[in-house]
Every structure is written in structure tokens, then in C-alpha cells.
Design a protein around this motif. Sequence first.
Motif, short mmCIF file in Angstrom:
data_model
loop_
_atom_site.label_atom_id
_atom_site.label_comp_id
_atom_site.label_asym_id
_atom_site.label_seq_id
_atom_site.Cartn_x
_atom_site.Cartn_y
_atom_site.Cartn_z
N PRO A 61 11.68 10.37 -7.93
CA PRO A 61 10.94 10.62 -6.69
C PRO A 61 9.55 9.99 -6.65
O PRO A 61 9.03 9.72 -5.57
N ALA A 62 8.94 9.78 -7.82
CA ALA A 62 7.58 9.24 -7.85
C ALA A 62 7.52 7.73 -7.65
O ALA A 62 6.43 7.16 -7.58
N ALA A 63 8.67 7.08 -7.56
CA ALA A 63 8.69 5.62 -7.43
C ALA A 63 8.48 5.20 -5.98
O ALA A 63 8.83 5.92 -5.04
N CYS A 64 7.95 4.00 -5.81
CA CYS A 64 7.68 3.52 -4.45
C CYS A 64 8.95 3.17 -3.69
O CYS A 64 8.92 3.00 -2.48
N ASN A 65 10.09 3.04 -4.40
CA ASN A 65 11.35 2.71 -3.72
C ASN A 65 12.22 3.94 -3.49
O ASN A 65 13.40 3.80 -3.15
N SER A 66 11.67 5.14 -3.67
CA SER A 66 12.44 6.34 -3.35
C SER A 66 12.35 6.60 -1.85
O SER A 66 11.37 6.24 -1.19
N ALA A 67 13.39 7.22 -1.30
CA ALA A 67 13.43 7.48 0.14
C ALA A 67 12.49 8.62 0.50
O ALA A 67 12.46 9.66 -0.16
N GLU A 68 11.72 8.42 1.56
CA GLU A 68 10.81 9.46 2.05
C GLU A 68 11.24 10.00 3.41
O GLU A 68 10.82 11.08 3.81
N THR A 69 12.08 9.23 4.11
CA THR A 69 12.53 9.62 5.45
C THR A 69 14.04 9.46 5.56
O THR A 69 14.60 8.44 5.13
N LEU A 70 14.69 10.47 6.13
CA LEU A 70 16.12 10.41 6.43
C LEU A 70 16.28 10.44 7.94
O LEU A 70 15.89 11.40 8.61
N LEU A 71 16.84 9.38 8.48
CA LEU A 71 17.14 9.29 9.90
C LEU A 71 18.65 9.46 10.07
O LEU A 71 19.43 8.85 9.32
N ALA A 72 19.06 10.28 11.03
CA ALA A 72 20.49 10.56 11.20
C ALA A 72 20.88 10.43 12.66
O ALA A 72 20.22 10.99 13.55
N HIS A 73 21.95 9.68 12.91
CA HIS A 73 22.48 9.55 14.27
C HIS A 73 22.94 10.93 14.76
O HIS A 73 23.43 11.75 13.98
N ALA A 74 22.78 11.17 16.06
CA ALA A 74 23.15 12.46 16.64
C ALA A 74 24.60 12.84 16.34
O ALA A 74 24.92 14.03 16.21
N ASP A 75 25.48 11.85 16.21
CA ASP A 75 26.89 12.15 15.93
C ASP A 75 27.07 12.82 14.57
O ASP A 75 28.08 13.50 14.34
N THR A 76 26.12 12.63 13.65
CA THR A 76 26.25 13.25 12.33
C THR A 76 25.99 14.75 12.38
O THR A 76 26.28 15.47 11.41
N LEU A 77 25.47 15.25 13.51
CA LEU A 77 25.34 16.69 13.70
C LEU A 77 26.70 17.31 13.95
O LEU A 77 27.06 18.34 13.35
N ALA A 78 27.48 16.67 14.82
CA ALA A 78 28.78 17.21 15.20
C ALA A 78 29.83 17.02 14.12
O ALA A 78 30.69 17.90 13.92
N ASN A 79 29.79 15.91 13.40
CA ASN A 79 30.85 15.64 12.41
C ASN A 79 30.55 16.22 11.04
O ASN A 79 31.33 16.05 10.10
N ALA A 118 0.81 -1.21 0.00
CA ALA A 118 0.00 0.00 0.00
C ALA A 118 0.85 1.26 0.00
O ALA A 118 0.43 2.29 -0.51
N ASP A 119 2.02 1.21 0.59
CA ASP A 119 2.87 2.39 0.69
C ASP A 119 4.32 2.04 0.36
O ASP A 119 4.73 0.88 0.46
N GLY A 120 5.08 3.08 0.02
CA GLY A 120 6.52 2.93 -0.17
C GLY A 120 7.26 3.89 0.74
O GLY A 120 7.96 4.78 0.26
N LEU A 121 7.07 3.75 2.03
CA LEU A 121 7.73 4.64 2.99
C LEU A 121 9.12 4.10 3.32
O LEU A 121 9.34 3.44 4.34
N CYS A 122 10.07 4.38 2.44
CA CYS A 122 11.44 3.89 2.58
C CYS A 122 12.29 4.88 3.36
O CYS A 122 12.15 6.10 3.18
N SER A 123 13.17 4.36 4.21
CA SER A 123 14.03 5.21 5.04
C SER A 123 15.50 4.94 4.76
O SER A 123 15.89 3.81 4.44
N VAL A 124 16.29 5.98 4.90
CA VAL A 124 17.74 5.85 4.91
C VAL A 124 18.23 6.31 6.28
O VAL A 124 17.90 7.41 6.73
N TYR A 125 19.02 5.46 6.95
CA TYR A 125 19.56 5.79 8.27
C TYR A 125 21.06 6.03 8.16
O TYR A 125 21.81 5.15 7.72
#
Length: 445
Positions: A257-275, A228-235
Motif C-alpha cells: 500500500p505504501a508504494a506509488c503504484n498502489s491503487a488509491e481510487t476504485l471507479l465502478a460502472h453503474a452496471d457493477t451495482l446490479a450484477n 509528485a503523486d501516485g494517484l492510480c485508479s482501477v476502473y
Amino acid sequence: MSVLEIAKRARVASQALQSVTTAQKNEALLAVQQILRERKDVIYEANAKDKEYAKGQVAAGKLSSALFKRLDVEGKDGSKFEALCAGVGDVCALDDPTGKITLARELADGLCMYRTTCAVGVICIIFEARPEVVIQISCLALKSGNAVILKGGKEAAHSNAALVEVFREGLSAVPAIPQDAVQFVTSREDIAALLEMDKYVDLVIPRGSNSLVRYIQNNTRIPVLGHADGLCSVYLDASADAGKARSIVVDAKTNYPAACNSAETLLAHADTLANGVLAGVGEALKAAGVRMRACPRSLPVLPADVTTASADEDFDTEFLDLEIAVKVVDSMDEAIAHISEHGSKHTDCIVTEGAAQAKAFMTRVDAAGVYHNASTRFADGFRYGFGAEIGVSTNKTHARGPVGLEGLVIYKYHVFGAGHAAGDFAGADASRHYTHKAIENPRLP
């Protein structure tokens, strides 16, 4: 012709297909490929009519821009159409998935059992836009010995009709293959009727919006294969390489972007803020024309002119456009929990230099595809070498992820005896006994 008659003809055609040889299937596929190229201008003309109609629908707010983008069959310099033609040849070159012995066992002396692959039977495919689906799915259905009933959206009516005509003409080149192996219905009423015909239809595969898939799932007793959805994430893990992170995230979001396998959410570890890794990804996304919806912790490091504060619903949204939701997490456990809560079990990726972290992520994330340092856009039947795909399944049934030929076959058991009776094996004084031995190098008698 009534929908009932169409379904009955599909059932008869599916039975006839069981006796069609691989060579005959391939002959028909090559005929389809040739006719496709010969009718290119006719197909383009039909597609132009659909696109002109669709422009008005987009302007009126009745059709999304994402669906409009999926409508084109030509592509830049004809590249999309040529890929469609090449895909027919790719399916032709694939191994026939039917008639394979997957288990062979001697049950008793002179009593042998073989489990072999066979077609599902009659498949109903319901799809929106993407008229190339007509050819892709019909090719896979034919190669796997299935009859197919197609229902496309009205926004692609002219294109679909032209492509169905091409395929049926290709089938006519091989007398052993009935043209009714590929049929087409046009109205919503037809679909409502087909969804009740579990006597004739064995599997329904919806390809389209969340609302379409949910409607199909809620209105039939027939098994449904799809997502039903393509809510793909990159961490981005704490050890994510900056260059890999930029490349993967930008591709996963912008390649299509219109494909169901495109990323919709980007999750980032807190360390990626500092580095600086997250900030670098943000600049790369900006350069690619992406707008970001960011959580409070990520908002200060992302480009202000293309970033707004996120709302809770953004992390449950399939944007299908140059937009992405961004969230900072304190651990991989938190990232996995977020994916479990908000993801769609389609495809999720971890960007990390740590092998242990990658293994843990890929083991624990419940999705059809789990990737390490690779764009989610690879979740595709063609890219997996399937020749094409029938769709993407997030079901936990016989087929999951991009579904190619192997997802269109099931199996049956062939048992060969010589007057064996089950009663002869019962009791302490049984006259016969089970041996249950594997048969080496099996072939059907």
C-alpha cells in the motif's frame, strides 16, 4: 568537503566514466554485490538503528507510517536484502545503454553523421526512507556512465552511510572507475546549494513525498525527472469479470500500500451495482483489511463496518495505506474524465472483457502506464525487466513511467568529414550536394 567541491568532483568523475568499458563497469558491480553480502550484518545493524529512531518519530507524529514501512532493508527472512543483492546482478546482466548508434546518415560524399547514446552526466538523487535506493540507483548510474550525488532522508542516515561505503569500496576494485562517481551529502543546506549548480549537475531526480518533489521542481533551473503523486485508479467496466476484478483490485491496493503504484481510487460502472461485481470486490477488500471511502451510490453495496461516506478530497488523496476511495460512474467516458481531473498520470487500469473498451481506455487515458486486466503494481522497473529503476516519471520528456537505464542516456551527434565546408553546398552553382542516404550496418569510424 564543500558542496561545490563535491559537484566539481562529480563532473570530473562523469567525464572519466565515458572511457570506462562495459567489462569494467560489470566488474565493479560484481564487487559491490560481493561486498554487500559480506557486510550484511553491518548493514542490518545500521538499519536497526534507523528503525529504532524512526519508531520514536512515528510515535511523535513526525514521520508517517508509510515512510517507516519503506525504511526496512531486511524484509521477511532477509528476502528484501537478497532481492537487493540479486538486483545488482540483474543490472550487471543488462546491455550497456551507451555508445549505441540510433541513426546513421551520409550527408554528402565523404560527410557522415552518426547519432549515438551517451550518459546524461551528473545526476543528483534526492530520496526519503528506502535506503536500498542507494544501491539501486548507483548501479544504474554506473552502468549508464553517469556520476551520482545522493541525498537521503535523516531517518535512514545510518543505513545510507553503510550502503554508500559498500558501493564506493566496490568501485575501488576497478582502478579506471573513480570513487567520486558515487558521492553522498547529508544536509538540507547541501541540497539547496546543489539545486543552484546547473553548471555541474545535469539532472535532478527526487523520490519521495509530494511536498519534496514540489519543492525540488520549484527551486531549481536543473531539469527534474520524477512524479509528485501516485494517484492510480482501477476502473471496473460494465463487462468486468468478477474474479479478475477481485484479484486485480485487492492486489493493486494491498500488495504494498505504501508504494506509488498502489491503487488509491476504485471507479465502478453503474452496471457493477446490479450484477454484484462491486459488492464482491468490496467483500474481498474487507477480507484484506482495506477500509473504503464510498460515494453515495456505492455506499449501500459495500461492507458497512469498513466503509464510510467519501469526501471530495478523498479522490485527490494518496492514502499509501489500506484505504481506497470508491466512486460509481455511468460510463467509461465519465471514468476517463475523473482520471483526467484527479489522477496523477502515473498508472491506471481498466478491468473489462471488451477489447474495444480496453483499447479506447488505454488510448485516451493520459498516463505513463495504462493497463488492461492487470494490477497497477506491475508499474515497476524490476517487473518491467529493467533490473531496477531510477524512479518513476510522469513527465513528458525523454523518459516516462518506470525509468531504467534507457532513461539515463541522451545522445550526441558524431559528424566525420574531410575538409567539408557548409558554404560549398550553397547556391545554384554549389560545388557539393547533399545525398542524405541511410548508412547500412553502421559503425563509428
